[in-house]
Structure formats: C-alpha cells, structure tokens
Design a protein around this motif. Structure first.
Motif, PDB file in Angstrom:
ATOM      1  N   PRO A  31       0.815  -1.222   0.000  1.00 34.10           N
ATOM      2  CA  PRO A  31       0.000   0.000   0.000  1.00 34.10           C
ATOM      3  C   PRO A  31       0.846   1.269   0.000  1.00 34.10           C
ATOM      4  N   ASP A  32       0.385   2.279  -0.733  1.00 32.18           N
ATOM      5  CA  ASP A  32       1.102   3.558  -0.816  1.00 32.18           C
ATOM      6  C   ASP A  32       0.429   4.656   0.007  1.00 32.18           C
ATOM      7  N   PHE A  33      -0.522   4.263   0.870  1.00 32.46           N
ATOM      8  CA  PHE A  33      -1.312   5.266   1.585  1.00 32.46           C
ATOM      9  C   PHE A  33      -1.055   5.290   3.093  1.00 32.46           C
ATOM     10  N   LEU A  34      -0.093   4.518   3.578  1.00 30.51           N
ATOM     11  CA  LEU A  34       0.071   4.393   5.023  1.00 30.51           C
ATOM     12  C   LEU A  34       0.665   5.639   5.677  1.00 30.51           C
ATOM     13  N   ASP A  35       1.226   6.558   4.884  1.00 32.42           N
ATOM     14  CA  ASP A  35       1.728   7.817   5.436  1.00 32.42           C
ATOM     15  C   ASP A  35       0.623   8.852   5.615  1.00 32.42           C
ATOM     16  N   ARG A  36      -0.571   8.538   5.169  1.00 33.72           N
ATOM     17  CA  ARG A  36      -1.692   9.471   5.312  1.00 33.72           C
ATOM     18  C   ARG A  36      -2.192   9.475   6.760  1.00 33.72           C
ATOM     19  N   PRO A  37      -3.071  10.431   7.127  1.00 30.41           N
ATOM     20  CA  PRO A  37      -3.657  10.408   8.465  1.00 30.41           C
ATOM     21  C   PRO A  37      -4.238   9.034   8.779  1.00 30.41           C
ATOM     22  N   VAL A  38      -4.094   8.618  10.028  1.00 30.09           N
ATOM     23  CA  VAL A  38      -4.368   7.234  10.391  1.00 30.09           C
ATOM     24  C   VAL A  38      -5.832   6.837  10.131  1.00 30.09           C
ATOM     25  N   ASP A  39      -6.763   7.778  10.263  1.00 27.40           N
ATOM     26  CA  ASP A  39      -8.160   7.421   9.988  1.00 27.40           C
ATOM     27  C   ASP A  39      -8.354   7.067   8.508  1.00 27.40           C
ATOM     28  N   GLN A  40      -7.684   7.812   7.632  1.00 22.23           N
ATOM     29  CA  GLN A  40      -7.750   7.477   6.209  1.00 22.23           C
ATOM     30  C   GLN A  40      -7.116   6.116   5.952  1.00 22.23           C
ATOM     31  N   ALA A  41      -5.965   5.878   6.542  1.00 20.08           N
ATOM     32  CA  ALA A  41      -5.287   4.597   6.343  1.00 20.08           C
ATOM     33  C   ALA A  41      -6.141   3.445   6.850  1.00 20.08           C
ATOM     34  N   ALA A  42      -6.811   3.636   7.987  1.00 22.14           N
ATOM     35  CA  ALA A  42      -7.644   2.570   8.549  1.00 22.14           C
ATOM     36  C   ALA A  42      -8.781   2.203   7.609  1.00 22.14           C
ATOM     37  N   ARG A  43      -9.348   3.188   6.936  1.00 20.28           N
ATOM     38  CA  ARG A  43     -10.405   2.909   5.962  1.00 20.28           C
ATOM     39  C   ARG A  43      -9.842   2.218   4.721  1.00 20.28           C
ATOM     40  N   MET A  44      -8.690   2.700   4.265  1.00 15.40           N
ATOM     41  CA  MET A  44      -8.131   2.183   3.017  1.00 15.40           C
ATOM     42  C   MET A  44      -7.516   0.796   3.180  1.00 15.40           C
ATOM     43  N   LEU A  45      -7.220   0.404   4.413  1.00 17.37           N
ATOM     44  CA  LEU A  45      -6.719  -0.949   4.648  1.00 17.37           C
ATOM     45  C   LEU A  45      -7.814  -2.003   4.488  1.00 17.37           C
ATOM     46  N   LEU A  46      -9.063  -1.589   4.581  1.00 23.90           N
ATOM     47  CA  LEU A  46     -10.156  -2.552   4.398  1.00 23.90           C
ATOM     48  C   LEU A  46     -10.088  -3.139   2.985  1.00 23.90           C
ATOM     49  N   GLY A  47     -10.097  -4.448   2.919  1.00 25.70           N
ATOM     50  CA  GLY A  47      -9.976  -5.146   1.641  1.00 25.70           C
ATOM     51  C   GLY A  47      -8.566  -5.600   1.330  1.00 25.70           C
ATOM     52  N   CYS A  48      -7.561  -4.984   1.978  1.00 26.77           N
ATOM     53  CA  CYS A  48      -6.168  -5.376   1.732  1.00 26.77           C
ATOM     54  C   CYS A  48      -5.888  -6.770   2.294  1.00 26.77           C
ATOM     55  N   LEU A  49      -4.805  -7.361   1.833  1.00 29.33           N
ATOM     56  CA  LEU A  49      -4.459  -8.724   2.214  1.00 29.33           C
ATOM     57  C   LEU A  49      -3.271  -8.753   3.156  1.00 29.33           C
ATOM     58  N   ILE A  50      -3.331  -9.639   4.136  1.00 33.33           N
ATOM     59  CA  ILE A  50      -2.160 -10.019   4.919  1.00 33.33           C
ATOM     60  C   ILE A  50      -1.747 -11.401   4.445  1.00 33.33           C
ATOM     61  N   ILE A  51      -0.495 -11.521   4.014  1.00 29.62           N
ATOM     62  CA  ILE A  51       0.030 -12.771   3.453  1.00 29.62           C
ATOM     63  C   ILE A  51       1.043 -13.332   4.444  1.00 29.62           C
ATOM     64  N   ARG A  52       0.796 -14.545   4.905  1.00 26.11           N
ATOM     65  CA  ARG A  52       1.644 -15.161   5.934  1.00 26.11           C
ATOM     66  C   ARG A  52       2.319 -16.408   5.369  1.00 26.11           C
ATOM     67  N   ASP A  53       3.652 -16.380   5.287  1.00 23.76           N
ATOM     68  CA  ASP A  53       4.430 -17.534   4.852  1.00 23.76           C
ATOM     69  C   ASP A  53       4.863 -18.325   6.079  1.00 23.76           C
ATOM     70  N   TYR A  54       4.774 -19.648   5.991  1.00 22.81           N
ATOM     71  CA  TYR A  54       5.131 -20.515   7.104  1.00 22.81           C
ATOM     72  C   TYR A  54       6.295 -21.420   6.709  1.00 22.81           C
ATOM     73  N   GLY A  55       7.361 -21.388   7.498  1.00 27.90           N
ATOM     74  CA  GLY A  55       8.446 -22.338   7.346  1.00 27.90           C
ATOM     75  C   GLY A  55       9.083 -22.319   5.980  1.00 27.90           C
ATOM     76  N   SER A  56       9.669 -23.449   5.620  1.00 23.61           N
ATOM     77  CA  SER A  56      10.423 -23.559   4.369  1.00 23.61           C
ATOM     78  C   SER A  56       9.714 -24.423   3.331  1.00 23.61           C
ATOM     79  N   GLU A  57       8.466 -24.789   3.596  1.00 19.26           N
ATOM     80  CA  GLU A  57       7.748 -25.701   2.713  1.00 19.26           C
ATOM     81  C   GLU A  57       6.855 -24.972   1.717  1.00 19.26           C
ATOM     82  N   GLY A  58       6.925 -23.667   1.664  1.00 19.29           N
ATOM     83  CA  GLY A  58       6.089 -22.918   0.736  1.00 19.29           C
ATOM     84  C   GLY A  58       4.647 -22.812   1.168  1.00 19.29           C
ATOM     85  N   GLU A  59       4.360 -23.112   2.435  1.00 19.44           N
ATOM     86  CA  GLU A  59       2.988 -23.006   2.916  1.00 19.44           C
ATOM     87  C   GLU A  59       2.646 -21.539   3.151  1.00 19.44           C
TER      88      GLU A  59
END
Length: 201
Positions: free
Chosen positions: A14-42
């Motif tokens: 995201p390119d909007f995280l430097d904006r005021p936090v209330d704007q960022a909180a709204r714009m984060l809705l819909g964004c993805l958190i991607i979590r990689d586990y270990g060395s097995e590509g999970e």
C-alpha cells in the motif's frame, strides 16, 4: 496450502500508510495479509475487514503518553508491525501509520480467510467454525502465528506481508465507536466492511 509462486505474484504494498491514520484505517479494508510458514512454501492469506485507528493525540492510544520502549514501533516509519500482549494471554497486531516520529497505528480487528484454511485452523488449536478463525484481534494473531517475534517487522518483507486490494463493487464502509476501550469511547474510529460475516463480535 502450497504457494510456489507466492513471491512472484506482483502483490503491491500500500502507498497510503503515510496518510492520516483514519484514512489509512479505511483504506486498509480489503487489503491482504500474506503469511508464509516455514520452508515448505505453505502460505495463508486473509482479507482485512475491520480496523480501528489510534494516534498519539488519542487518550485510548498506546502512543498517548509519548514514545517508550513498548510503543516505539508506533512512532517509527509506516508499514511496520506493532504487536502487544494483552490480558496476560493474547497478542494483537497493529500497522504503524503516518510520518516517522508521529505515534499512530491501525489495529487489525478482524479478517476474512482467503487461502490456507487448514493452516489457520491448526494454529487456532481447536474446532472452530471458519467464521470464528480470525474474527477478532487475538484470534487473528493466533491463527497467523503472530507474537512478539514480529514486533517492528516491515510488512514489505516475508514472512508477513501486506498487499493492496480494494473493496468489491457492492461493498461499503461503516464507521462506529471502537470496542473494549475505556477512553474516547464515542469516537467513530472503528471501520468495517458493512455486513461482512467475519467481523468481530
């Protein structure tokens, strides 16, 4: 689930995280958190559906009393993780926002699983309906195996990354008072994808 192409799928930070936090909180809705586990590509992916905004001028914020060892990540560059321990048993995840030196962050309250349900279930240690896997800040951290190891982590990098994604055409955002706080309870700084079934209760 396996994700052999996980690092080559052109996810954009995201390119909007430097904006005021209330704007960022709204714009984060819909964004993805991607979590990689270990060395097995999970890999697991979850979609942010509920956030809360906090900053150093807000008496409900961990940054309100100024910078400290505990809250330093909130005062650093945007896009880093502020992880804290609460009730002696749970971790919660925030994303730092605004300019370097200003204490602000967005609490990720709830997410919708997108990929890696088996991984999320395994970290939740029990038989939970899928809607209950990540529908609260502590549940989310448990499902994604997030704890103090990830304090200050840059979300541009593995094993936990943040990727831009928008709302569906029929989705809207609702602002409400925040949950489980004792100060500034009336302020409308909680943002949700209206009617999403994965919101916290």
């Amino acid at each position: 689930m396996k994700a052999g192409a996980s690092h080559d799928d052109h996810q954009v930070f995201p390119d909007f995280l430097d904006r005021p936090v209330d704007q960022a909180a709204r714009m984060l809705l819909g964004c993805l958190i991607i979590r990689d586990y270990g060395s097995e590509g999970e890999q697991a992916r979850v979609r942010i559906v509920e956030t809360e905004a906090y900053d150093q001028n807000d008496p409900a914020s961990h940054a309100y009393d100024g910078r400290s060892t505990r809250n330093a990540a909130l005062f650093g560059p945007s896009g880093h993780m502020y992880v804290y321990f609460t009730y002696g048993m749970h971790y919660c995840m925030n994303i730092s926002c605004q300019e370097d030196g200003f204490g602000a962050g967005v609490l990720i309250r709830a997410c919708q699983p997108v990929q890696g349900l088996d991984l999320l279930r395994s970290h939740r240690h029990g038989r939970h309906p899928d809607q209950d896997l990540t529908n609260g800040p502590a549940k989310l951290c448990q499902a994604l195996d997030i704890d103090k190891r990830h304090y200050g982590h840059d979300l541009r990098k593995p094993p936990i990354r943040l990727a831009t994604a928008g709302l569906a055409q029929d989705e809207t955002i609702t602002a409400t008072p925040r949950i489980s706080i004792s100060h500034a309870k009336e302020t409308l700084r909680r943002f949700v994808i209206t009617g999403n079934p994965y919101l916290s209760r």
